[in-house]
Design a protein around this motif. Structure first.
Motif, short mmCIF file in Angstrom:
data_model
loop_
_atom_site.label_atom_id
_atom_site.label_comp_id
_atom_site.label_asym_id
_atom_site.label_seq_id
_atom_site.Cartn_x
_atom_site.Cartn_y
_atom_site.Cartn_z
N ILE A 31 0.67 -1.26 0.38
CA ILE A 31 0.47 -0.11 -0.18
C ILE A 31 0.93 1.33 -0.15
O ILE A 31 0.33 1.94 -0.36
N LEU A 32 2.19 1.76 0.72
CA LEU A 32 3.32 2.33 0.78
C LEU A 32 3.46 2.37 -0.72
O LEU A 32 3.57 3.55 -1.11
N VAL B 21 -0.04 7.77 5.62
CA VAL B 21 -0.66 8.69 6.50
C VAL B 21 -1.90 9.69 5.61
O VAL B 21 -2.64 9.52 5.28
N THR B 22 -0.74 10.16 4.97
CA THR B 22 -1.83 11.04 3.84
C THR B 22 -2.16 9.88 2.82
O THR B 22 -3.76 11.19 2.17
N PHE B 23 -1.77 9.24 2.50
CA PHE B 23 -2.11 8.65 1.64
C PHE B 23 -3.75 8.41 2.13
O PHE B 23 -5.10 7.95 1.24
N GLY C 207 -14.29 7.04 1.01
CA GLY C 207 -15.18 6.63 1.93
C GLY C 207 -14.38 4.85 3.21
O GLY C 207 -15.21 4.54 3.32
N THR C 208 -13.07 4.41 2.48
CA THR C 208 -12.70 3.57 2.79
C THR C 208 -11.27 3.72 2.59
O THR C 208 -11.19 4.79 1.93
N ILE C 209 -10.24 3.51 3.42
CA ILE C 209 -8.22 3.63 3.32
C ILE C 209 -8.38 2.32 2.07
O ILE C 209 -8.99 1.50 1.86
N PRO C 210 -6.88 2.81 1.68
CA PRO C 210 -6.29 1.46 0.14
C PRO C 210 -6.85 0.03 0.67
O PRO C 210 -6.73 -0.62 -0.27
N SER C 211 -6.17 -0.06 2.33
CA SER C 211 -6.39 -1.69 2.18
C SER C 211 -7.66 -2.52 2.09
O SER C 211 -8.13 -3.53 1.56
#
Length: 258
Positions: free
Chosen positions: A224-225, A237-239, A248-252
Motif C-alpha cells: 500500500i505504501l 498517512v496522507t495517502f 469512504g474507505t482506506i486503501p487496504s
C-alpha cells in the motif's frame, strides 16, 4: 403628491358635509372662505408638482448618455406641450363660450401625447437593456471559450503527462507551465472541473490513479505504501487520509473489496 391627495379628500369631505347640512352652525361665509383656501392651496401644490416633473426630466442633462438625453428631451417636450395645450392655448385661441366644450378634448389629447411619449421612452430603455445584455453575453462567451481552452490544456497535463504524480506539484508550478495566472487556473478548476480548489483537484487524480494500481495489484504483490508513493502522495498517512475522504474507505480495505 400626498398633500394634493389629502386636499382633494378634504374638498370632497367638505362638500359632503355641506350637502348633508351637518354643520349648520357654521356660517356660509366661513364655508366659502375655507373652500376657496382649499382650492387655491391645491392649485399651488399642483403647479409645484408640474414644475418639479418638468425639472426632473432635465436635471443632470449634461452628464447623461446620448440615449438618456433623447429620453429626457422626449418627455420634457411632451410634458411642456401638454401643459401649454391645456392652459395657454385654450385661453388664447379658443372663444370663452367654447372652452367648456373643448376642454375635455384638450385634456384627452394632452394625456394621450404624454402616454405616447412614455411608451417611446420605455422602448428606448428596453432597447438599451438588450444592447447591454448582448454585450455582457458576448463577453461571457469569450471568457468561457478561454476557460474551455485552458481546461483542455490542464486535462492534457493530467491525462497524458500525469503531472499529479509529483508529490511536490503546486498551483504556481502549473501556472508557470501554462503561462497563465494562478487565479485563472483556480477559476477553471472550480468552474470546468467542479473541484473546490487545486489540492482537491490533484488529490482526486491521485486517488483515481491509486485505485487503478490497487486493481492491477490486487494480489498484494505491491505494498500500500508503494502504491501511495507511486500515486503522488508523500506518505502513507496522507495517502490513507485523502483516499478515505474521497472513497469512504482506506486503501487496504478497498483492495480487499476488489
Amino acid at each position: 403628491a400626498g398633500l394634493i391627495a389629502i386636499m382633494v379628500m378634504l374638498n370632497e369631505a367638505w362638500q359632503f358635509v355641506q350637502a348633508a347640512s351637518l354643520l349648520d352652525s357654521i356660517t356660509p361665509t366661513i364655508m366659502l372662505q375655507f373652500k376657496q383656501a382649499l382650492n387655491e392651496s391645491t392649485k399651488l401644490l399642483s403647479s409645484t408638482i408640474i414644475l418639479l416633473s418638468f425639472w426632473e426630466s432635465l436635471r443632470g442633462f449634461s452628464t447623461k448618455s446620448s440615449c438618456e438625453k433623447q429620453q429626457s428631451i422626449i418627455f420634457a417636450s411632451a410634458f411642456f406641450i401638454a401643459v401649454m395645450n391645456s392652459t395657454v392655448f385654450l385661453k388664447l385661441f379658443v372663444p370663452s363660450e367654447l372652452q367648456s366644450v373643448i376642454f375635455p378634448w384638450v385634456m384627452v389629447s394632452s394625456a394621450t401625447m404624454i402616454l405616447v411619449a412614455i411608451e417611446r421612452i420605455l422602448y428606448l430603455q428596453n432597447r438599451t437593456k438588450l444592447v447591454v445584455q448582448n454585450t455582457n453575453r458576448t463577453e461571457l462567451v469569450a471568457v468561457n471559450e478561454d476557460d474551455l481552452f485552458l481546461a483542455q490544456q490542464i486535462k492534457s497535463l493530467m491525462n497524458e503527462e500525469q503531472i499529479f504524480l509529483s508529490n511536490s506539484i503546486k498551483l504556481a508550478d502549473l501556472a508557470r507551465q501554462l503561462n497563465e495566472s494562478e487565479y485563472k487556473i483556480s477559476r477553471v478548476i472550480r468552474r470546468q472541473f467542479g473541484s473546490p480548489n487545486f489540492n482537491h483537484f490533484i488529490n482526486q487524480h491521485r486517488v483515481d490513479f491509486a485505485k487503478r494500481l490497487l486493481k492491477e495489484n490486487s494480489d498484494n504483490e505491491t505494498s500500500i505504501l508503494a502504491i501511495g508513493l507511486n500515486s503522488g502522495f508523500s506518505s502513507l498517512v496522507t495517502f490513507n487520509r485523502v483516499f478515505k475522504s474521497m472513497s469512504g474507505t482506506i486503501p487496504s480495505q478497498y483492495r480487499k473489496q476488489i
